[in-house]
Design an enzyme around this catalytic site. Structure first.
Site, PDB file in Angstrom:
ATOM      1  N   GLU A 101      27.626  -3.749   1.291  1.00 18.17           N
ATOM      2  CA  GLU A 101      26.261  -3.608   1.779  1.00 18.17           C
ATOM      3  C   GLU A 101      26.168  -3.084   3.213  1.00 18.17           C
ATOM      4  O   GLU A 101      25.260  -2.333   3.552  1.00 18.17           O
ATOM      5  CB  GLU A 101      25.548  -4.965   1.717  1.00 18.17           C
ATOM      6  CG  GLU A 101      24.437  -5.047   0.720  1.00 18.17           C
ATOM      7  CD  GLU A 101      24.906  -5.537  -0.637  1.00 18.17           C
ATOM      8  OE1 GLU A 101      24.115  -5.481  -1.580  1.00 18.17           O
ATOM      9  OE2 GLU A 101      26.053  -5.952  -0.751  1.00 18.17           O
ATOM     10  N   GLY A 114      32.581  -9.274   2.792  1.00 13.12           N
ATOM     11  CA  GLY A 114      32.235  -8.121   1.965  1.00 13.12           C
ATOM     12  C   GLY A 114      31.936  -6.870   2.767  1.00 13.12           C
ATOM     13  O   GLY A 114      31.536  -6.925   3.927  1.00 13.12           O
ATOM     14  N   PRO A 127      42.316  -0.242   2.896  1.00  8.21           N
ATOM     15  CA  PRO A 127      41.546   0.618   3.799  1.00  8.21           C
ATOM     16  C   PRO A 127      40.950   1.843   3.125  1.00  8.21           C
ATOM     17  O   PRO A 127      39.892   2.328   3.531  1.00  8.21           O
ATOM     18  CB  PRO A 127      42.569   0.995   4.877  1.00  8.21           C
ATOM     19  CG  PRO A 127      43.904   0.698   4.291  1.00  8.21           C
ATOM     20  CD  PRO A 127      43.702  -0.430   3.335  1.00  8.21           C
ATOM     21  N   LYS A 128      41.613   2.367   2.097  1.00  8.60           N
ATOM     22  CA  LYS A 128      41.063   3.540   1.399  1.00  8.60           C
ATOM     23  C   LYS A 128      39.761   3.171   0.699  1.00  8.60           C
ATOM     24  O   LYS A 128      38.731   3.851   0.852  1.00  8.60           O
ATOM     25  CB  LYS A 128      42.067   4.084   0.382  1.00  8.60           C
ATOM     26  CG  LYS A 128      41.536   5.250  -0.434  1.00  8.60           C
ATOM     27  CD  LYS A 128      42.499   5.665  -1.536  1.00  8.60           C
ATOM     28  CE  LYS A 128      43.705   6.357  -0.964  1.00  8.60           C
ATOM     29  NZ  LYS A 128      44.567   6.941  -2.034  1.00  8.60           N
ATOM     30  N   GLY A 182      32.687   0.020  -9.768  1.00  7.95           N
ATOM     31  CA  GLY A 182      33.055   1.232  -9.066  1.00  7.95           C
ATOM     32  C   GLY A 182      33.512   0.994  -7.650  1.00  7.95           C
ATOM     33  O   GLY A 182      33.883   1.936  -6.943  1.00  7.95           O
ATOM     34  N   GLN A 194      33.796   2.774   0.518  1.00 10.16           N
ATOM     35  CA  GLN A 194      32.593   1.961   0.393  1.00 10.16           C
ATOM     36  C   GLN A 194      31.622   2.249   1.532  1.00 10.16           C
ATOM     37  O   GLN A 194      30.411   2.368   1.319  1.00 10.16           O
ATOM     38  CB  GLN A 194      32.963   0.469   0.402  1.00 10.16           C
ATOM     39  CG  GLN A 194      33.474  -0.050  -0.912  1.00 10.16           C
ATOM     40  CD  GLN A 194      32.340  -0.399  -1.851  1.00 10.16           C
ATOM     41  OE1 GLN A 194      31.755   0.462  -2.495  1.00 10.16           O
ATOM     42  NE2 GLN A 194      32.011  -1.663  -1.928  1.00 10.16           N
ATOM     43  N   ARG A 215      39.173  -9.285   7.189  1.00 12.79           N
ATOM     44  CA  ARG A 215      40.417  -8.600   6.810  1.00 12.79           C
ATOM     45  C   ARG A 215      40.119  -7.467   5.830  1.00 12.79           C
ATOM     46  O   ARG A 215      39.330  -7.634   4.888  1.00 12.79           O
ATOM     47  CB  ARG A 215      41.362  -9.604   6.168  1.00 12.79           C
ATOM     48  CG  ARG A 215      42.744  -9.107   5.848  1.00 12.79           C
ATOM     49  CD  ARG A 215      43.493 -10.214   5.102  1.00 12.79           C
ATOM     50  NE  ARG A 215      44.891  -9.945   4.901  1.00 12.79           N
ATOM     51  CZ  ARG A 215      45.668 -10.668   4.121  1.00 12.79           C
ATOM     52  NH1 ARG A 215      45.165 -11.720   3.476  1.00 12.79           N
ATOM     53  NH2 ARG A 215      46.936 -10.364   3.966  1.00 12.79           N
ATOM     54  N   LEU A 229      41.415  -5.424   2.890  1.00 11.95           N
ATOM     55  CA  LEU A 229      42.472  -5.507   1.877  1.00 11.95           C
ATOM     56  C   LEU A 229      43.001  -4.138   1.476  1.00 11.95           C
ATOM     57  O   LEU A 229      44.182  -3.984   1.160  1.00 11.95           O
ATOM     58  CB  LEU A 229      41.952  -6.229   0.630  1.00 11.95           C
ATOM     59  CG  LEU A 229      41.475  -7.669   0.809  1.00 11.95           C
ATOM     60  CD1 LEU A 229      41.082  -8.257  -0.534  1.00 11.95           C
ATOM     61  CD2 LEU A 229      42.544  -8.519   1.479  1.00 11.95           C
TER      62      LEU A 229
END
Length: 769
Positions: A723, A720, A654-655, A487, A660, A650, A652
């Site tokens: 988290e 990442g 933005p949406k 997801g 997240q 970076r 990858l």
């Protein structure tokens, strides 16, 4: 519509988004196989003791006589499963004791029997016919019980263990020490100090998709459809329990409907489903109920943290101590690593961190979004707020003064750190300069207003992974890896990475995941999938482009025949000269004119290694600023505004990145104000309801990224995001509530009762000092 290259950095929609919103997406429980049968679990109702043989026999006879029942498995007749090797159990939450392997009960909700029938309804009804009786034993239901009572002897050659212990490191990460000490032995006197106890409650992952498994045997080969986010690890663990080769197991999990850690490991219901399918010689589907999710797929354990900070007259930290007491089950290891952030986040010449784990009669805990950092930063960041008030300086200024330019735990440099930018940009966007220092200074429409902030951090991780490329004369170039779409949009960003690196447009690329027959990838967790799998996809795509150009220049019919491949490039699906002169050729047209055997060199597997162990340390950072409204008359706290600025390498997409972080903040909001698994303290039975944040609890979000690539960690420059959105959030809320009310609340969740307590401004109350 064909999209141009340079897809990385663009807000591309999810590639599976239409399927999800139209209902075409297939999750595990949606899979239908010929001859499918259905299983239901019977679970224990006491936390400790033994089930009687007589009640198991009587229950089996009653269930077996029910309509449609095919088989009943209990500890009395279940084919023996093997305990997994120590490499899987000593620092991972994989259960040492196989299910249905003895008559002891170690927690409420332990699997006691499995019923298989021709329909789900018949299986569920037959399971209700079990009326188990027990020989109860005194349970240990808290860390306090374990530390204050005699330690029973271990059982079953250590498969069942009791007492408390102090683990050395977090999971397989030996450098992440759970017991650490640097600097002098004596605590410095200091000019300012704080010392307090902080607690966090048991939290449940509560994903929308229930855990489910479908197992089918074809001779000696087992195919498992499961809601898992570690298909290669599940294959290893399942092979150990069943004592069969890993090559005889295939795990399928193309889409996972949320997990947050609950689907990171092999849980015992999957092993039982596999045994049952072999027993009845037909596929078996097992879908857990919502109640069973609380006892069968992990949780975030309780923590009790004692945290002390000492600072000099300039409010520079001289000593940090964080001692954690947490819990695991009697049948598996897990430690919530709350003290990891304290080892490096702020300059501290003296540091003492410890973790003690008590084995209690409760289900096995596991990772949950921001494991360690979420509860650990709650304590550390609230303590930092307390220290700021003790020193009489702004909480943001305290953090700026104690920022560090190196990883104190290892002494190595950061691969990239932009925390100060996060602080300053976030403060400006939030309007932090207008914040009055004194608590209870702001009101709006008759309610108290508070502003709080906290630091966020989470490691940048990367492990080894592989990626397969498949090319034919028509259709998209297919990239595949044994990773998972949980997801978070991994299939979308992998498509973006592959398209750009190969020189193709998005609709010329496809990325597949969720099949253990694909090249290996690690579990989807610890915010590592994009860096890990993305590195393998990038390597495969770069290699594919190079191989394509070599084929093109060797093709006598090509307009580039006999050219030097180094003079050519591929962009937007077009082969052309790098200098822009001369003819151009569409990749799709060239592929369409080839025979399948001509393209064998474009079908291959590429691999990528893990992070450089001797290189700079990769860590993500960020700053959370929030506004709360507290109505003290009814004990209601609501979060009205949120500004977050994050340094995650970076970005990858933005949406997806913003989504997240929004989800992570909402997750932390629930942890701060709502979430605690309600148990009866005497029986360990679930009672009441588990409250979660809804859209009505959503604040106004302003989320941004520093967006500086970290090429030290991986070739695509990412760290990442999953988290870090949660880390620091509960502390920011607690600090804002203190600013609104003057009440220093150190126990999560912050409840209505604690908010309605009368304000007391005496130092002993934790009020303003």
């Amino acid at each position: 519509m064909t999209q141009r290259a340079d897809a990385v950095g663009k807000p591309v929609n999810r590639v599976e988004g239409v399927d999800k919103v139209t209902g075409r997406a297939v999750y595990t429980a949606d899979v239908d196989l010929p001859g499918l049968s259905y299983a239901a679990l019977v679970q224990s109702e006491i936390p400790h003791g033994r089930v009687t043989r007589e009640s198991l026999i009587a229950g089996t006879e009653a269930a077996a006589a029910a309509p449609g029942v095919l088989t009943v498995l209990t500890p009395l007749n279940c084919p023996p499963l093997q305990p997994p090797p120590r490499s899987l159990t000593y620092d991972l939450p994989v259960e040492r004791r196989p299910p249905l392997s003895d008559l002891t009960v170690q927690h409420v909700g332990q699997h006691m029997a499995l019923v298989v029938a021709d329909t789900m309804e018949n299986a569920a009804f037959a399971a209700t016919l079990f009326e188990l009786t027990y020989e109860p034993a005194a349970p240990q239901l808290s860390a306090g019980d374990v530390l204050s009572q005699p330690v029973p002897p271990d059982e079953k050659d250590g498969q069942i263990r009791h007492g408390a212990y102090r683990p050395d490191h977090f999971v397989k990460l030996e450098e992440e020490k759970l017991q650490d000490h640097r600097g002098g032995g004596d605590v410095p006197a200091g000019a300012f100090s704080v010392s307090a106890r902080y607690t966090t409650a048991v939290n449940a992952h509560y994903p929308i998709e229930l855990s489910a498994a479908i197992c089918r045997w074809d001779g000696d080969v087992l195919t498992v459809h499961d809601t898992t986010r570690w298909i290669t690890g599940e294959r290893t663990a399942l092979a150990a329990y069943l004592d069969i080769p890993e090559t005889d197991i295939r795990i399928l999990a193309p889409l996972v409907g949320g997990a947050f850690g609950s689907k990171s490991f092999l849980w015992m219901h999957v092993a039982l489903c596999a045994v049952a399918a072999r027993q009845v010689r037909r596929p078996v589907k097992l879908v857990l109920t919502r109640d069973q999710m609380f006892s069968s797929t992990g949780h975030r354990p309780r923590t009790e943290q004692q945290l002390s900070l000492v600072a000099d007259e300039k409010a520079r930290i001289e000593s940090t101590e964080q001692h954690t007491l947490t819990e695991t089950s009697t049948v598996a290891h897990f430690c919530e690593p709350t003290g990891l952030s304290a080892r490096f986040l702020y300059e501290s010449p003296r540091l003492v961190v410890s973790h003690t784990v008590a084995r209690i009669n409760a289900p096995t805990p596991c990772f949950m979004r921001g494991p360690g950092e979420a509860p650990g930063l709650f304590a550390l960041e609230v303590a930092m707020d307390e220290l700021a008030y003790a020193a009489g300086i702004d909480p943001l200024e305290l953090r700026l003064r104690n920022d560090t330019d190196r990883d104190q735990a290892s002494g190595r440099a950061w691969s990239g750190k932009h925390l100060r930018e996060c602080y300053l940009q976030g403060a400006e966007r939030f309007g932090w300069a207008e914040r009055p220092m004194a608590p209870r200074s702001l009101t709006r429409d008759g309610v108290r207003i508070g502003w709080g902030m906290a630091t966020a951090t989470y490691p940048g991780r990367r492990m080894a992974a592989g990626c397969r490329v498949g090319t034919d004369t028509s259709g998209p170039v297919r990239f595949a890896s044994a990773t998972h779409e949980v997801g978070n949009g991994v299939r979308t960003v992998m498509t973006q990475v592959a398209a750009d690196a190969a020189g193709l447009v998005l609709d010329q690329v496809d990325f597949a995941s969720g099949d253990s027959y694909f090249p290996d990838a690690p579990y989807s967790g610890a915010s590592q999938t994009t860096a890990t799998v993305g590195s393998a996809v990038f390597a495969a795509a770069v290699q594919w482009r190079s191989r394509l150009l070599e084929l093109v220049v060797r093709d006598p019919e090509s307009v580039f025949g006999q050219c030097d491949s180094s003079s050519l490039t591929v962009r937007d699906g077009i082969v052309a000269r790098i200098d822009g002169t001369g003819p151009a050729m569409a990749v799709a047209d060239w592929l369409a004119r080839r025979k399948p055997q001509d393209l064998e060199t474009l079908n291959f597997t590429a691999t990528s290694g893990g992070a450089d162990e001797d290189g700079p340390v990769s860590q993500s950072f960020g700053a959370h600023f929030c506004e709360v409204e507290v109505d003290e008359e009814i004990g209601r706290a609501s979060v009205s505004r949120w500004v977050a600025v994050l340094d995650c390498g970076r970005v990858l997409n933005p949406k997806l990145a913003r989504n997240q972080v929004m989800g992570g903040i909402t997750f932390g909001l629930g942890m701060a104000l709502l979430e605690q698994v309600p148990y009866d303290s005497h029986t360990a039975q679930l009672i009441g309801e588990y409250y979660l944040p809804t859209h009505a609890d959503r604040p106004e979000f302003e989320i941004s990224f520093v967006d500086v690539p970290d090429f030290e960690l991986d070739p695509i420059g990412v760290r990442g995001i999953g988290e870090i959105g949660t880390c620091g959030v509960p502390a920011a809320i607690a600090n804002a509530i203190f600013h609104a009310t003057g009440k220093r609340l150190r126990d999560l969740p912050i409840t209505l009762e604690s908010l309605m307590k009368p304000f007391d401004d005496s130092p002993a109350s934790g009020g303003p000092r």
